[in-house]
Design an enzyme around this catalytic site. Structure first.
Site, PDB file in Angstrom:
ATOM      1  N   GLU A   1       0.815  -1.218   0.000  1.00  8.82           N
ATOM      2  CA  GLU A   1       0.000   0.000   0.000  1.00  8.82           C
ATOM      3  C   GLU A   1       0.847   1.265   0.000  1.00  8.82           C
ATOM      4  O   GLU A   1       0.549   2.229  -0.705  1.00  8.82           O
ATOM      5  CB  GLU A   1      -0.956   0.020   1.201  1.00  8.82           C
ATOM      6  CG  GLU A   1      -2.209  -0.831   1.014  1.00  8.82           C
ATOM      7  CD  GLU A   1      -1.996  -2.306   1.302  1.00  8.82           C
ATOM      8  OE1 GLU A   1      -0.882  -2.685   1.719  1.00  8.82           O
ATOM      9  OE2 GLU A   1      -2.950  -3.090   1.119  1.00  8.82           O
TER      10      GLU A   1
ATOM     11  N   HIS B   1      -9.688  -5.091  10.603  1.00  8.55           N
ATOM     12  CA  HIS B   1     -10.276  -4.911   9.270  1.00  8.55           C
ATOM     13  C   HIS B   1     -11.555  -4.082   9.286  1.00  8.55           C
ATOM     14  O   HIS B   1     -12.287  -4.084   8.310  1.00  8.55           O
ATOM     15  CB  HIS B   1     -10.596  -6.280   8.639  1.00  8.55           C
ATOM     16  CG  HIS B   1      -9.409  -7.019   8.136  1.00  8.55           C
ATOM     17  ND1 HIS B   1      -8.299  -7.263   8.897  1.00  8.55           N
ATOM     18  CD2 HIS B   1      -9.159  -7.564   6.914  1.00  8.55           C
ATOM     19  CE1 HIS B   1      -7.419  -7.943   8.183  1.00  8.55           C
ATOM     20  NE2 HIS B   1      -7.916  -8.136   6.976  1.00  8.55           N
TER      21      HIS B   1
END
Lengths: 330, 388
Positions: free
Chosen positions: A63, A132
């Site tokens: 990322e 998450h």
């Protein structure tokens, strides 16, 4: 007139990207599994076939690397769309997305803008546990230099995303995994561009203003229907963007209803909800019959167990309780 | 012409991947005008940095200030190996790169002083030098943060060539970093992506042996062979001499040309030394005076000057005049910076967004670019809305 066309939220997102990529060669999509896999959530399904691997780009799980790549590309004049499979994964890219994208124009004294869109799933999915389930609007909306859009319905998803792609500033675009399969009317063949900073009245009402955005809009509408049976007539305003924040629409509504409930799926401490409540208190001090009540996600890490997660999130029951409390004595 | 004096360091130690063609080594000395430009550019950086140190002591410059003294041959030699349209991005020790790339000393010093005529209107400061007309993309303050950006700049030039077809001009991006950035994750993600996607970016490690006060041997594995860091990502790598502008240019020219031709990344371990501390507050207790003197005796400016004298490119009186000229230019830029106004209070809110809305009036170019307003290409925000 053809019959009203209904498509899924994910299809609306894909239409927005596809139309903008046809319109502007500078636009490209990159992220994990966006190309060959057709998107982890099938948002980019079929886009590789149409645009090829130079514009629909699979990245490794990096990322920080690919978010930074997009920012460099934007400085050079391209208009990248970065898909984070989940905004929870953007935390490892915090430096590029928070330290570079929103500050580049300022630090360079107006020389280099960053027209980049970061988009992906935000908020709790289905029992994904703490790591998450981030609602990043709580942290990221704190940063000047970025814009933030959080659509609640497919038509807004398309219209806001097209606006985001054309915008010259960095846009954080927050979707919800829980809503990708939601169907709604999205006109075909029409150019839909939803301006930022313009809320949408989802339900008109006279007794209490419920101000919210994203997935909780649906909880608020559910609550409003239940409350109507008790004789409490709620006005539900979907703000659609957090930066800019359409405070004007909320103020106009509160001047009419005299009570306000803010629903925000991020944690309460230092959140968009707390900011909105503070602004309503400032602008409507003499109009309010009660302090602004707030419904947030519980101030704990996201739990795994089904019942605990349901209790953790904002829901219609909590919103009903808040509206009753806010309108009591009113 | 004789080649300049060398020491025992290996000048160009290359690792290439299987099947890569031989590099085209060309050690032809550049023409006299080029050598004179390099010498003057290095003198300018040296003198500029000395005056920065003085201005910092005088409290004309705030914040952090990292000077480039000792490393002048790196910026000048590397820039000479590129084309003006090749993007360049670096870390926070960035004044040398900005000047070598063509930023005026005035815009650079005014930025140091936090004045409106600075390259970033006084909003960036020492660590954030940007110069769009010269394709200088900063000046970045977070160690390693510029490496994915450099990757992205190079990605974009390749994308423009391959997707947009607006001229196949095959640009190469120079992405500078310090040896301290070798241990940041961002660099390793950037190297993996660069190797994977055939991106024409050259990661130039200005290996001056210290990340702040930590010597490279105390903080970095394989410090004796940094090339190994890149080889693992399938990236060609080389050691280049950074204390000799000719060696630096000759080495980098082969690398940049190869990156351009093959659209491939490179990793360069560029050996150099910073004479001064990490920043202005650094007493340099982590190294010995002997070590410093040994490197200073290998001074890149003196070395080029001697080479040019020996080969009849300049006379002693000419180099004296060059120093005089450079000192006058730096005196002028200090006076310019001092006379330039501080940014008006309203500048606080400009350049936050391209698009004007709420308290933000939009954006304009800095004075060295003419100061005209930036016009957003699209209105995203409802102009009638009452937004915050």
């Amino acid at each position: 007139m053809s019959a009203l066309r209904e498509i899924e939220f994910r299809d609306a997102l894909r239409e927005a990207m596809t139309e903008e990529m046809r319109r502007d060669q500078r636009v490209f999509l990159l992220g994990e599994e966006v190309a060959h896999y057709n998107g982890a959530y099938k948002v980019s399904k079929g886009m590789l076939d149409e645009f090829g691997p130079r514009r629909i780009i699979d990245t490794p799980i990096s990322e920080s690397g690919f978010a930074g790549l997009a920012i460099g590309a934007a400085m050079q004049g391209l208009r990248p769309i970065v898909e984070f499979m989940s905004w929870s994964f953007s935390l490892v890219a915090a430096d590029p997305i928070l330290n570079n994208a929103p500050k580049m124009l300022y630090m360079s004294g107006g020389q280099f803008g960053c027209p980049v869109v970061f988009r992906g799933n935000d908020g709790a999915g289905g029992q994904l546990g703490s790591t998450h389930s981030w609602c990043v609007e709580g942290m990221y909306s704190n940063v000047p230099g970025l814009k933030m859009a959080i659509p609640a319905t497919p038509d807004d998803a398309k219209g806001l995303l097209k606006t985001a792609i054309r915008d010259d500033d960095p846009v954080f675009f927050l979707e919800s995994e829980r809503m990708l399969g939601m169907k709604g009317h999205v006109p075909e063949g029409e150019e839909i561009l939803v301006p930022f900073g313009q809320g949408r009245i989802r339900r008109a009402g006279a007794d209490c203003t419920i101000a919210t955005w994203g997935r909780p809009v649906h909880f608020a509408l559910e609550a409003a229907e239940a409350l109507a049976k008790e004789g409490i007539d709620c006005e539900v305003i979907d703000l659609r963007t957090i930066r800019p924040l359409d405070i004007g629409s909320v103020v106009r509504s509160v001047k009419k209803t005299s009570t306000c409930v803010v629903v925000d799926q991020s944690w309460s401490f230092g959140s968009p909800g707390s900011e909105l409540a503070a602004q309503v208190h400032k602008h409507c001090f003499d109009d309010l019959d009660n302090f602004v009540h707030r419904v947030h996600t519980a101030d704990v890490p996201a739990p795994y167990a089904y019942n605990l997660e349901q209790e953790y999130l904002p829901n219609a029951r909590k919103i009903c309780e808040a509206v009753r409390a806010a309108t009591y004595n009113a | 012409m004789s080649t300049p004096s060398t020491d025992t360091r290996r000048l160009f130690d290359v690792h290439r991947g299987a099947g890569a063609p031989r590099l085209a080594s060309d050690r032809t000395p550049p023409p006299p005008a080029t050598l004179k430009k390099w010498l003057r550019d290095m003198m300018l950086i040296r003198e500029f940095e000395l005056r920065c140190m003085q201005a910092y002591q005088d409290k004309k410059i705030g914040g952090f200030c990292h000077v480039y003294i000792g490393q002048e041959a790196v910026a000048v030699g590397c820039v000479a190996a590129t084309k003006p349209e090749d993007p360049l991005v670096t870390a926070y020790r960035d004044h040398g790169h900005a000047l070598a790339r063509g930023m005026t000393a005035r815009a650079c010093m005014a930025e140091m002083f936090g004045r409106i005529d600075g390259c970033a209107k006084g909003k960036g400061g020492s660590m954030h030098m940007f110069d769009k007309p010269n394709n200088m993309f900063g000046g970045h303050g977070i160690v390693g943060a510029q490496t994915p950006l450099g990757l992205g700049l190079a990605f974009a030039t390749k994308y423009e060539d391959e997707v947009m077809q607006n001229g196949r001009n095959k640009r190469v991006t120079l992405c500078f970093l310090g040896d301290g950035a070798l241990n940041q994750g961002a660099l390793h993600e950037a190297m993996n992506l660069a190797g994977l996607m055939d991106i024409p970016v050259v990661f130039v490690v200005e290996n001056n042996g210290y990340s702040m006060g930590t010597s490279i041997h105390r903080g970095t594995t394989m410090a004796h062979d940094l090339k190994s860091k890149a080889i693992g990502y399938g990236i060609d790598a080389a050691v280049v001499e950074g204390m000799d502008v000719l060696e630096c240019y000759w080495g980098m020219k082969q690398v940049v040309d190869d990156a351009r031709e093959r659209s491939r990344p490179w990793f360069i371990d560029l050996r150099c030394y910073r004479y001064k501390g990490h920043s202005m507050s650094d007493p340099r207790k982590y190294r010995t005076r002997d070590e410093e003197e040994a490197w200073e005796s290998d001074d890149p400016i003196g070395k080029l000057e001697r080479y040019m004298l020996e080969n009849g490119v300049v006379t002693e009186s000419e180099t004296k005049d060059m120093w005089k000229d450079v000192k006058a230019e730096v005196r002028d830029c200090v006076a310019f910076a001092d006379a330039s106004p501080m940014p008006e209070a309203g500048e606080l809110y400009t350049d936050v967004y391209m698009e004007p809305w709420g308290p933000y009036p939009g954006s304009s170019r800095p004075t060295f670019m003419g100061g005209a307003p930036n016009t957003p290409s699209f209105t995203a925000i409802d102009p009638k809305g009452e937004v915050l």
